[in-house]
Scaffold this motif. Structure first.
Motif, mmCIF file in Angstrom:
data_model
loop_
_atom_site.group_PDB
_atom_site.id
_atom_site.type_symbol
_atom_site.label_atom_id
_atom_site.label_comp_id
_atom_site.label_asym_id
_atom_site.label_seq_id
_atom_site.Cartn_x
_atom_site.Cartn_y
_atom_site.Cartn_z
ATOM 1 N N CYS A 119 0.816 -1.222 0.000
ATOM 2 C CA CYS A 119 0.000 0.000 0.000
ATOM 3 C C CYS A 119 0.844 1.263 0.000
ATOM 4 O O CYS A 119 0.286 2.371 0.014
ATOM 5 C CB CYS A 119 -0.948 -0.005 1.199
ATOM 6 S SG CYS A 119 -2.083 -1.397 1.205
ATOM 7 N N ASN A 120 2.164 1.104 0.001
ATOM 8 C CA ASN A 120 3.026 2.280 -0.105
ATOM 9 C C ASN A 120 4.417 1.846 -0.552
ATOM 10 O O ASN A 120 5.272 1.503 0.272
ATOM 11 C CB ASN A 120 3.123 3.042 1.213
ATOM 12 C CG ASN A 120 3.828 4.384 1.048
ATOM 13 O OD1 ASN A 120 4.349 4.696 -0.016
ATOM 14 N ND2 ASN A 120 3.841 5.181 2.113
ATOM 15 N N MET A 128 3.916 8.202 5.523
ATOM 16 C CA MET A 128 2.851 7.500 4.811
ATOM 17 C C MET A 128 1.926 8.452 4.041
ATOM 18 O O MET A 128 0.716 8.223 3.936
ATOM 19 C CB MET A 128 2.028 6.641 5.775
ATOM 20 C CG MET A 128 2.814 5.479 6.356
ATOM 21 S SD MET A 128 3.263 4.274 5.091
ATOM 22 C CE MET A 128 4.931 3.826 5.588
ATOM 23 N N PHE A 131 0.425 6.553 1.101
ATOM 24 C CA PHE A 131 -0.316 5.322 1.393
ATOM 25 C C PHE A 131 -1.613 5.308 0.581
ATOM 26 O O PHE A 131 -2.337 6.301 0.495
ATOM 27 C CB PHE A 131 -0.638 5.247 2.887
ATOM 28 C CG PHE A 131 -1.344 3.983 3.271
ATOM 29 C CD1 PHE A 131 -0.638 2.890 3.737
ATOM 30 C CD2 PHE A 131 -2.723 3.866 3.149
ATOM 31 C CE1 PHE A 131 -1.275 1.716 4.081
ATOM 32 C CE2 PHE A 131 -3.384 2.692 3.486
ATOM 33 C CZ PHE A 131 -2.659 1.621 3.950
ATOM 34 N N TYR A 207 1.699 2.438 8.959
ATOM 35 C CA TYR A 207 1.229 1.754 7.741
ATOM 36 C C TYR A 207 0.049 0.840 8.067
ATOM 37 O O TYR A 207 -0.987 0.851 7.384
ATOM 38 C CB TYR A 207 2.403 0.965 7.164
ATOM 39 C CG TYR A 207 2.116 0.082 5.975
ATOM 40 C CD1 TYR A 207 2.290 0.551 4.679
ATOM 41 C CD2 TYR A 207 1.727 -1.248 6.145
ATOM 42 C CE1 TYR A 207 2.070 -0.270 3.579
ATOM 43 C CE2 TYR A 207 1.504 -2.077 5.056
ATOM 44 C CZ TYR A 207 1.671 -1.591 3.773
ATOM 45 O OH TYR A 207 1.453 -2.412 2.696
ATOM 46 N N LYS A 210 -3.054 2.889 9.054
ATOM 47 C CA LYS A 210 -3.698 3.520 7.901
ATOM 48 C C LYS A 210 -4.488 2.506 7.075
ATOM 49 O O LYS A 210 -5.495 2.860 6.452
ATOM 50 C CB LYS A 210 -2.651 4.242 7.041
ATOM 51 C CG LYS A 210 -2.234 5.581 7.621
ATOM 52 C CD LYS A 210 -1.389 6.363 6.646
ATOM 53 C CE LYS A 210 -1.184 7.797 7.124
ATOM 54 N NZ LYS A 210 -2.441 8.594 7.077
#
Length: 464
Positions: A119-120, A128, A131, A207, A210
């Protein structure tokens, strides 16, 4: 149309009092006939010695069974006409089907993603800012929402297979070389693969936070998180190795405090623990900082060797079997028998939840990294047909009748048996006949005695 046939079950009043008007339902599945309801014959007899004894003693609460979502599974479902796809989701999640209680969502790519992603993947983005779950909107979120449509009470949990590669000392998503990746000796790192510097640990906790937040914004509420899938596995698909001291440090000093502040409703489990070294588990569970936040333990693969010991040592912990052993794409009766043996091992060991892995796969069940695995439903690309495997019926026999608040009952005598008591007093007894011949079984349940004439190679569920 529901077809009835004669199983040959006798309820013996001589063992205890059983009114002939009491309804006893029996369902059975063989290799050739699936989910058949039997006709019950009520008779009387004397002098019976039971082969199986199910007591009224309640053991652990059992919260139910579940399955794992994956991109490849949704791609397989997408091959089906919409009506057939809806039927498969009903068969897995609706009350008339298996009625799964749990669903597992991979955080980024797992080994049944189309390929690697997280996701990142923006290197150095510790805050992030980049993200995103945009990719998840293609397959994962539609798959999960299709399940929620059938069971809005579905409990969802998540775990990552790997952090973004820029956060890893290996600079690679995998933990070992293989013919489906470019991992080399230069990527090899002993010990922890996530860089154990505070800025990386803080960023990785953010991470994961999120991810939960982003899914919630999409109408998908995640209620449980396990910070790493299989920290002891070395394979060519996405993964990440951790040492016990680093796992305790991350949970106790980064992930736990952040989730206590941002997501207090999300339970943190230590897992998924794919190791049989009790000392390693103790290193995390007895770390005072980590223990403050851990509400349960997730076990898979080698975890089966110590599940009973864990239950005895940490009786206050919820235990989850997090990934049924995956098989090799055989989709056959032998795989279902093996899965039952695993289920029984874990449930007898004290788990409160049991997870299957891939619910749906296409054709031979191959992943993007070359492993053919089993599934509950097999989609044939040539005919656009959904085939329900023996493991599907095994899970339906065990899960379909379970209700929230059920408890496992102690089986005092007998093999290949599991029993549950629902909150309303209903009793469920599962018996498997693994023999190739018919088998007569005298089953005593509390004050009731039954003779079951079990057909060869069958799963059987008795409800009363």
């Amino acid at each position: 149309m529901k077809k009835n046939y004669r199983l040959g079950i006798c309820l013996w009043a001589s063992y205890g009092l059983l009114a002939c008007t009491q309804e006893v339902k029996v369902y059975t599945t063989s290799e050739t006939e699936f989910w058949k309801q039997a006709v019950v014959e009520v008779q009387s007899a004397d002098g019976a010695v039971p082969d199986i004894v199910v007591s009224d003693e309640r053991e652990q609460s059992f919260d139910g069974f579940g399955g794992s979502f994956g991109e490849i599974g949704w791609d397989a479902l997408a091959l089906l006409p919409e009506e057939r796809r809806e039927e498969v989701m009903q068969a897995l999640f609706a009350p008339e089907g298996i009625h799964f209680a749990y669903g597992r969502i991979p955080m980024g790519a797992n080994d049944f993603a189309r390929d690697y992603y997280t996701c990142n993947d923006t290197a150095g983005d510790f805050e992030m800012r980049h993200f995103t779950i945009e990719r998840d909107k293609q397959a994962m979120i539609p798959y999960v929402k299709a399940a929620l449509k059938q069971n809005p009470e579905l409990k969802l949990w998540t775990s990552p297979w790997t952090p973004p590669v820029w956060m890893k000392a290996t600079r690679h998503y995998a933990t070992a070389p293989g013919d489906h990746n470019d991992f080399t000796e230069e990527n090899e790192v002993e010990g922890d693969h996530l860089i154990q510097q505070p800025e990386y640990l803080k960023a990785y906790a953010l991470y994961q936070s999120k991810f939960v937040e982003a899914y919630r914004k999409e109408g998908v509420n995640i209620s449980l998180l396990q910070f790493q899938n299989e920290p002891y596995t070395k394979n060519q698909w996405p993964n990440c190795s951790w040492t016990p001291a680093s796992m305790a440090n991350f949970i106790g000093r980064y992930l736990g405090p952040l989730f206590a502040q941002e997501h207090p409703e999300v339970e943190l489990y230590f897992g998924t623990f794919n190791c049989n070294r009790m000392a390693d588990l103790d290193r995390v569970m007895q770390d005072t900082a980590a223990a403050r936040y851990v509400r349960g333990i997730g076990l898979q693969w080698e975890g089966k060797d110590i599940v009973g010991e864990i239950h005895d040592k940490y009786p206050e912990m919820q235990l989850m079997q997090t990934e049924n052993e995956c098989g090799s794409g055989t989709f056959d009766w032998a795989a279902a028998e093996h899965t039952f043996d695993l289920i029984k091992t874990y449930l007898d060991g004290g788990v409160n939840t049991y997870m299957y892995f891939n619910m749906v796969l296409q054709d031979e069940g191959a992943s993007s990294w070359g492993w053919k695995q089993n599934a509950l439903v097999r989609v044939l690309s040539s005919t656009k047909e959904a085939v329900y495997t023996p493991e599907f019926y095994l899970l339906k026999h065990l899960s379909h009748f379970l209700k929230p608040g059920a408890h496992k009952l102690k089986v005092e005598k007998g093999n290949d048996v599991l029993a549950f008591r629902n909150p309303d007093g209903e009793t469920l007894v599962f018996c498997m006949n693994r023999e190739a011949t018919e088998r007569d079984v005298r089953l005593a349940c509390g004050d009731k005695m039954m003779i079951l004439k079990l057909q060869p190679k069958t799963f059987n569920t008795i409800i009363y």
